[in-house]
Design an enzyme around this catalytic site. Structure first.
Site, mmCIF file in Angstrom:
data_model
loop_
_atom_site.group_PDB
_atom_site.id
_atom_site.type_symbol
_atom_site.label_atom_id
_atom_site.label_comp_id
_atom_site.label_asym_id
_atom_site.label_seq_id
_atom_site.Cartn_x
_atom_site.Cartn_y
_atom_site.Cartn_z
ATOM 1 C CD GLU A 157 -9.202 3.626 -1.513
ATOM 2 O OE1 GLU A 157 -9.916 2.916 -0.901
ATOM 3 O OE2 GLU A 157 -8.095 4.283 -1.214
ATOM 4 C CG ASP A 168 -4.973 5.158 1.217
ATOM 5 O OD1 ASP A 168 -5.829 4.259 1.266
ATOM 6 O OD2 ASP A 168 -5.088 6.171 1.651
ATOM 7 C CG HIS A 214 -8.841 -2.174 5.068
ATOM 8 N ND1 HIS A 214 -8.812 -2.264 3.383
ATOM 9 C CD2 HIS A 214 -8.279 -0.990 5.118
ATOM 10 C CE1 HIS A 214 -8.350 -1.062 3.124
ATOM 11 N NE2 HIS A 214 -7.936 -0.233 4.154
ATOM 12 C CG ASP A 215 -11.411 0.966 3.959
ATOM 13 O OD1 ASP A 215 -10.860 1.098 4.873
ATOM 14 O OD2 ASP A 215 -10.947 1.342 2.767
ATOM 15 C CG ASP A 246 -2.285 0.239 1.048
ATOM 16 O OD1 ASP A 246 -2.872 1.144 0.502
ATOM 17 O OD2 ASP A 246 -2.872 -0.801 1.555
#
Ligand code: NOJ
Length: 558
Positions: free
Chosen positions: A263, A209, A335-336, A108
């Site tokens: 993203e 990200d 994970h969000d 990430d």
């Protein structure tokens, strides 16, 4: 054109188009030292389990040094390991273990913002004369009036007052996540240096990200908050973003044989400008369009019912609009998000069937499948009972904000517990021993879901008909079926409210996929219009009407 990155022919076979991505949230995967938090040695311990499933690419959420205000998405040293996850030697050992098994590691890159505890910000906030002051975004003004109405994604104003310099700084997430100033070439060079550090160690890919937020609208004008979530794009500067990403491609990405994914909450047409090969930017975008349908906004709201037709139409539109032009990704959890089986399936009566149906969607639709550790055993949402149990900074901030607006505790709990990111972050359930085999600590950082006694990897691996085995079969099927990777996608019945029926056609063969997205049986005559078909995957044993959350995959002759 570099030899790596993106051949101009979109359908040219490339390793990253053929892979799928298994996401690990390091705090939640495996604790090796008994402190209640997952770590890198824990991941190394579990590589054989991942290889048994068929994993070839892992996306690891941040493991860098961080005060963990946003669980590692607030980085205070981009080239060091957070002590709670281990050491650089542990990282090197983990990476070597992956390489031995032919597994690529995608890491990430969190460069929209750093932590406020990063030495750059520590210096920047002391004085306007600091060499690092211009690494961040500052505005003058009076301490009681933020420079504009920009909201933080995590609630409240996006501006925080900094007394030592008498200025506001911008933070699109928490105030401990100040936004980096991409307009400063020294910032970009420092970012590229950090990227090279990891790429030179041999990581296989980068996930950017909140890529869409790097370039800010230079006017810094108020946005129209009455437009809701749609207003957020007015904070950004798309043309400038392309210039940055093209520079990053030129300076760094093009020099390595890596997979890249950004993203970005954009639509498919906008995405094309970032991922069409000729753009020399990224290979793929990880979008949110289908994930926002029952949310409405990037900011926390109450979950609403999902219209399956709308869901299908988003996924179909992306496949159609990218066809022949760029490569896609597909996911239903990370994970969000809450656990997919609790959101898009039924985690009570039809947990196993619905988890398998979602796996079928991921591995037969067009694009690189992504899923979060735990989906392969159908892990469910956690039965949170009070706001105090939540860890997620976004949930806690939003709860505070909603309570301050006069909402009742019950109302706030109902909204936030329906969508808090904590659901997706509870520890991985390995077996039926205490703490699900995740940790020997007395207390784990988030509680283990009490259903671990029957929902766990050991139980699933021991049962040939389990979700884990179904994932393994779906993974192998896609890997050995070029049509499921490269074949053209056609939606056969866009108007149907429950059934997602589509084809994948390729010179090597044609496939028909029928998914019942809902929990009621459906008589589906379209099935009979394909007489010459051979069933190759499914989550129920025999034929007839499509049962709740049934998935069937056929090879067809016409
Ligand atoms: C997206 C990440 O996935 C999320 O976990 C994080 O909170 C925000 N970006 C901010 O970095």
């Amino acid at each position: 054109m570099s030899r790596f990155q993106h051949p101009d022919d979109v359908n040219a076979p490339t390793w990253w188009k053929e892979t799928f991505v298994y996401q690990i949230y390091p705090r939640s995967f495996q604790d090796s030292n008994g402190d209640g938090v997952g770590d890198l040695n824990g991941i190394t311990m579990r590589l054989d389990d991942l290889q048994a499933l068929g994993v070839e690419t892992i996306w690891l959420s941040p493991f860098y040094r961080s005060p963990n205000d946003d669980n590692g998405y607030d980085i205070s040293d981009y080239t060091d390991i957070d002590p709670q996850f281990g050491t650089m030697a542990d990282f090197d050992r983990m990476l070597a273990g992956m390489k031995e098994r032919g597994i690529k590691l995608v890491i990430d890159m969190v460069f929209n913002h750093s932590s406020d505890e990063h030495p750059w910000f520590q210096q920047a906030r002391q004085s306007r004369e600091s060499l690092f002051h211009d690494f961040y975004i500052w505005r003058e003004g009076s301490p009681d009036q933020p420079p504009n109405n920009w909201p933080s994604i995590f609630g409240g104003s996006a501006w925080e007052w900094n007394a030592p310099t008498g200025e506001w700084y911008l933070h699109l997430f928490t105030r401990k996540q100040p936004d980096l100033n991409w307009a400063n070439p020294r910032v970009r060079e420092a970012i590229y240096e950090s990227m090279r550090f990891w790429l030179d160690k041999g990581v296989g890919g980068l996930r950017f990200d909140v890529l869409a937020m790097f370039a800010k609208n230079p006017s810094y004008a108020d946005i129209d908050l009455s437009k809701g979530g749609a207003a957020l794009v007015d904070m950004f500067d798309a043309p400038q973003l392309h210039a940055y990403v093209q520079e990053m491609h030129r300076e760094v990405l093009s020099k390595y044989d890596i997979y890249t994914v950004g993203e970005a909450p954009v639509d498919a047409i906008t995405a094309l400008d970032m991922i069409a090969p000729g753009r020399r930017e990224l290979q793929t975008i990880y979008h949110f369009e289908h994930m926002l349908l029952d949310r409405g906004s990037l900011q926390i709201t109450q979950a609403t019912a999902l219209d399956r037709r709308a869901f299908k139409s988003v996924l179909t539109r992306w496949a159609e609009q990218l066809e022949g032009k760029a490569w896609n990704t597909i996911y239903v959890g990370n994970h969000d998000q809450v656990r997919p089986v609790s959101r898009f399936g039924d985690d009570k009566t039809h947990r196993v069937a619905s988890a398998k149906m979602l796996a079928t969607l991921l591995f037969t639709h067009k694009g690189i499948p992504f899923f979060l550790a735990g989906e392969e055993i159908g892990m469910t949402n956690y039965p949170f009972a009070t706001l105090d149990e939540l860890d997620d900074v976004n949930a806690r901030n939003m709860a505070r904000l909603m309570l301050s607006q006069g909402k009742s505790e019950d109302e706030v709990f109902a909204a936030i517990s329906s969508i808090t990111r904590d659901h997706g972050r509870t520890p991985f359930q390995w077996d039926a021993t205490p703490n699900a085999g995740f940790s020997s600590a007395e207390r784990t950082w988030l509680p283990v879901n009490p259903n671990y006694t029957h929902i766990n990897a050991a139980a699933d691996r021991a049962n040939g008909d389990s979700i884990w085995h179904y994932f393994q079969r779906a993974i192998a099927l896609r890997k050995h079926t070029p049509a499921l990777i490269y074949g053209r996608f056609t939606d056969l019945d866009p108007a149907h409210p429950a059934i997602y029926a589509y084809r994948r056609d390729h010179t090597t063969g044609s496939y028909l996929i029928m998914l019942n997205l809902l929990g009621a049986p459906v008589d589906y005559p379209l099935l009979d219009t394909f007489p010459n078909k051979t069933r190759i995957l499914g989550n129920y044993a025999d034929d007839g009407p499509l049962r709740p959350f049934e998935a069937r995959v056929f090879r067809v002759e016409s």
